[in-house]
Design a protein around this motif. Structure first.
Motif, PDB file in Angstrom:
ATOM      1  N   ALA A  17      -1.569  51.249  15.715  1.00 31.59           N
ATOM      2  CA  ALA A  17      -1.631  51.728  14.326  1.00 31.59           C
ATOM      3  C   ALA A  17      -0.835  51.912  13.712  1.00 31.59           C
ATOM      4  N   HIS A  18       0.863  51.689  14.319  1.00 33.94           N
ATOM      5  CA  HIS A  18       1.347  51.985  12.986  1.00 33.94           C
ATOM      6  C   HIS A  18       2.173  50.228  12.420  1.00 33.94           C
ATOM      7  N   PHE A  69     -14.483  52.661  10.496  1.00 33.47           N
ATOM      8  CA  PHE A  69     -14.158  51.871  11.600  1.00 33.47           C
ATOM      9  C   PHE A  69     -15.159  51.710  12.675  1.00 33.47           C
ATOM     10  N   ILE A  70     -15.300  51.189  13.555  1.00 29.80           N
ATOM     11  CA  ILE A  70     -16.010  50.544  14.091  1.00 29.80           C
ATOM     12  C   ILE A  70     -15.813  50.964  15.843  1.00 29.80           C
ATOM     13  N   THR A  71     -15.111  51.980  16.439  1.00 32.82           N
ATOM     14  CA  THR A  71     -14.698  52.212  17.611  1.00 32.82           C
ATOM     15  C   THR A  71     -15.657  52.375  18.812  1.00 32.82           C
ATOM     16  N   ALA A  72     -14.592  51.915  19.852  1.00 33.93           N
ATOM     17  CA  ALA A  72     -15.139  52.118  20.710  1.00 33.93           C
ATOM     18  C   ALA A  72     -15.141  53.438  21.136  1.00 33.93           C
ATOM     19  N   ASP A  73     -16.495  54.394  22.210  1.00 33.66           N
ATOM     20  CA  ASP A  73     -16.625  55.335  21.772  1.00 33.66           C
ATOM     21  C   ASP A  73     -16.649  55.617  23.526  1.00 33.66           C
ATOM     22  N   TYR A  74     -15.120  56.001  23.548  1.00 34.34           N
ATOM     23  CA  TYR A  74     -13.699  57.281  24.613  1.00 34.34           C
ATOM     24  C   TYR A  74     -12.578  56.998  24.965  1.00 34.34           C
ATOM     25  N   GLU A 113      -8.709  55.086  16.785  1.00 36.92           N
ATOM     26  CA  GLU A 113      -9.071  54.944  15.213  1.00 36.92           C
ATOM     27  C   GLU A 113      -8.129  56.436  14.339  1.00 36.92           C
ATOM     28  N   ASP A 114      -7.764  58.061  15.301  1.00 40.74           N
ATOM     29  CA  ASP A 114      -6.690  59.006  14.622  1.00 40.74           C
ATOM     30  C   ASP A 114      -5.250  58.572  14.549  1.00 40.74           C
ATOM     31  N   GLU A 115      -4.681  57.702  15.453  1.00 36.87           N
ATOM     32  CA  GLU A 115      -3.137  57.116  14.791  1.00 36.87           C
ATOM     33  C   GLU A 115      -3.904  56.427  13.701  1.00 36.87           C
ATOM     34  N   GLY A 169      -3.918  55.270   1.561  1.00 36.83           N
ATOM     35  CA  GLY A 169      -5.440  55.400   1.911  1.00 36.83           C
ATOM     36  C   GLY A 169      -6.116  56.302   2.070  1.00 36.83           C
ATOM     37  N   LYS A 170      -7.692  56.098   2.022  1.00 40.04           N
ATOM     38  CA  LYS A 170      -8.542  56.543   2.254  1.00 40.04           C
ATOM     39  C   LYS A 170      -9.373  56.017   3.797  1.00 40.04           C
ATOM     40  N   VAL A 171     -10.211  56.855   4.302  1.00 36.47           N
ATOM     41  CA  VAL A 171     -11.287  56.458   5.226  1.00 36.47           C
ATOM     42  C   VAL A 171     -12.068  56.680   4.820  1.00 36.47           C
ATOM     43  N   LEU A 172     -12.981  56.218   4.337  1.00 38.54           N
ATOM     44  CA  LEU A 172     -14.484  56.206   4.164  1.00 38.54           C
ATOM     45  C   LEU A 172     -15.749  56.360   5.426  1.00 38.54           C
ATOM     46  N   GLY A 173     -15.709  56.440   5.851  1.00 40.22           N
ATOM     47  CA  GLY A 173     -16.503  56.282   7.869  1.00 40.22           C
ATOM     48  C   GLY A 173     -16.158  56.015   8.863  1.00 40.22           C
TER      49      GLY A 173
END
Length: 385
Positions: A135-136, A152-157, A164-166, A176-180
């Protein structure tokens, strides 16, 4: 005359590599047993006069199978160290077994930074990369380059959520901003609905918080939808050299990504890759390189400690600098994190590439103490204060 009793041959030192050798991450993990063999060869095939024996197993990316293999290896087969262990959910299950048994697990394949946080262990290590570093290094570079709105399109585990969180923290910290975001099941074949939502968000960056064939499929289908031609950019938050080759340069060109190893970095990485390819004719990824590195450092520590006792070996592993073809003066920190340089690469265009394996140009080398989470921020129970 009494027969002279023959001295018994010393018992072998058993070490294991466990991975999702099939399924969504199968392509990434091929060659890990061969990489382990190279490390054993570099120790002369023996340590403390004992032959070294390798076991390997496929956990099928299922935590219950991974935990059962680890339990059998430690209890029945006398395995003293397990490496590989990709897939964060499996890694966290295996870590619990290793902690319970007081045995060594050196994780090279999983991403979750919890392995050096709440799930840290006195006999565990996280060797190659983690969600914080990905992430960094990638996230910061993309935001600096104008990518200040994300979807973000994120693997669900565990791994996808952590990544995604990092990255969200990095994006927001930079203004910046996260739109969804949208979660997808592991081993998704059809990304069309996810990509259409990402496209509709008008975010400048579509962050792919997944890995392996999930990432490959998402990028391929994004190309079919003309998403990059339409002005949005993709950020692959965990992309491997083998993924890029599966995608091909016309599809992957321009992608910015973070790795801990690349075969063509220097003479040493090229020489090691030549040896590896004599055993497994495949481009090595940072996963295969990581299995070699973790195994070699472990065996050096057994030799230095004069024993295979897990606590004594881990003490030596922390004391000794890590030096091999992928790591220079690396350090195994007390929370189990290996601190090493990470590399920011960009995938070459077909015109820039001189051969099938010439896929990356180096954008930046990020020192380990900048790439990885500070010790005080990890909430590892082993760290006082």
């Amino acid at each position: 005359m009494a027969a002279i009793a023959m001295a018994e041959a010393p018992a072998p030192l058993r070490i294991g590599v466990m991975e999702g050798f099939s399924g969504v991450y199968g392509d990434l993990t091929q060659g890990e047993p061969e990489a382990m063999e190279l490390a054993v060869e570099d120790m002369g095939g023996k340590v403390l006069g004992r032959p070294i024996e390798i076991l390997s197993a496929d956990h099928q990316t299922k935590p219950d199978i991974g935990a059962a293999i680890a339990r059998k290896w430690y209890d029945v087969d006398g395995v003293k160290m397990i490496t590989g262990i990709g897939t964060s959910s499996v890694a966290l299950a295996v870590r619990k077994v290793a902690q319970e048994k007081g045995q060594i697990d050196l994780n090279t394949g999983a991403g979750s930074a919890d392995l050096t946080g709440p799930a840290c262990s006195p006999t565990g290590a996280h060797w190659v990369y983690d969600t914080y570093a990905l992430a960094h290094v990638t996230g910061s570079a993309v935001v600096k380059n104008g990518g200040d709105s994300w979807f973000f399109i994120t693997a669900d585990y565990a791994f996808g959520k952590s990544l995604e969180d990092e990255t969200t923290k990095v994006v927001k910290a930079a203004g910046g901003k996260v739109l969804g975001d949208i979660k997808h099941p592991l081993s998704t074949q059809d990304f069309s609905s996810y990509l259409l939502q990402a496209q509709a968000s008008k975010a400048k960056i579509i962050g792919l918080a997944n890995a392996g064939m999930d990432t490959v499929n998402a990028i391929k289908q994004a190309a079919e939808f003309g998403i990059v031609k339409g002005g949005q950019r993709l950020a692959g938050l965990l992309v491997f050299a083998t993924d890029v080759q599966a995608l091909t340069l016309p599809v992957a060109q321009g992608l910015v990504l973070t790795e801990a190893f690349y075969w063509d970095l220097n003479d040493e990485t090229r020489a090691w890759t030549k040896r590896f390819r004599a055993k497994k004719d495949k481009l090595p990824s940072m996963l295969t390189a990581g299995v070699y590195s973790s195994t070699l450092h472990y065996l050096k520590a057994v030799k230095a400690a004069g024993t295979d006792d897990p606590k004594a070996v881990m003490a030596k592993m922390r004391e000794m600098p890590i030096n091999d073809m992928m790591t220079k003066n690396g350090k195994l920190r007390e929370d189990g994190r290996v601190i090493r340089d990470m590399y920011l690469f960009q995938v070459k265009s077909p015109a820039e590439s001189k051969s099938k394996d010439d896929i990356y140009k180096l954008l930046a080398t990020v020192p380990g103490d900048e790439a990885f989470r500070p010790l005080k921020d990890g909430h590892c129970p082993l760290i006082k204060g």
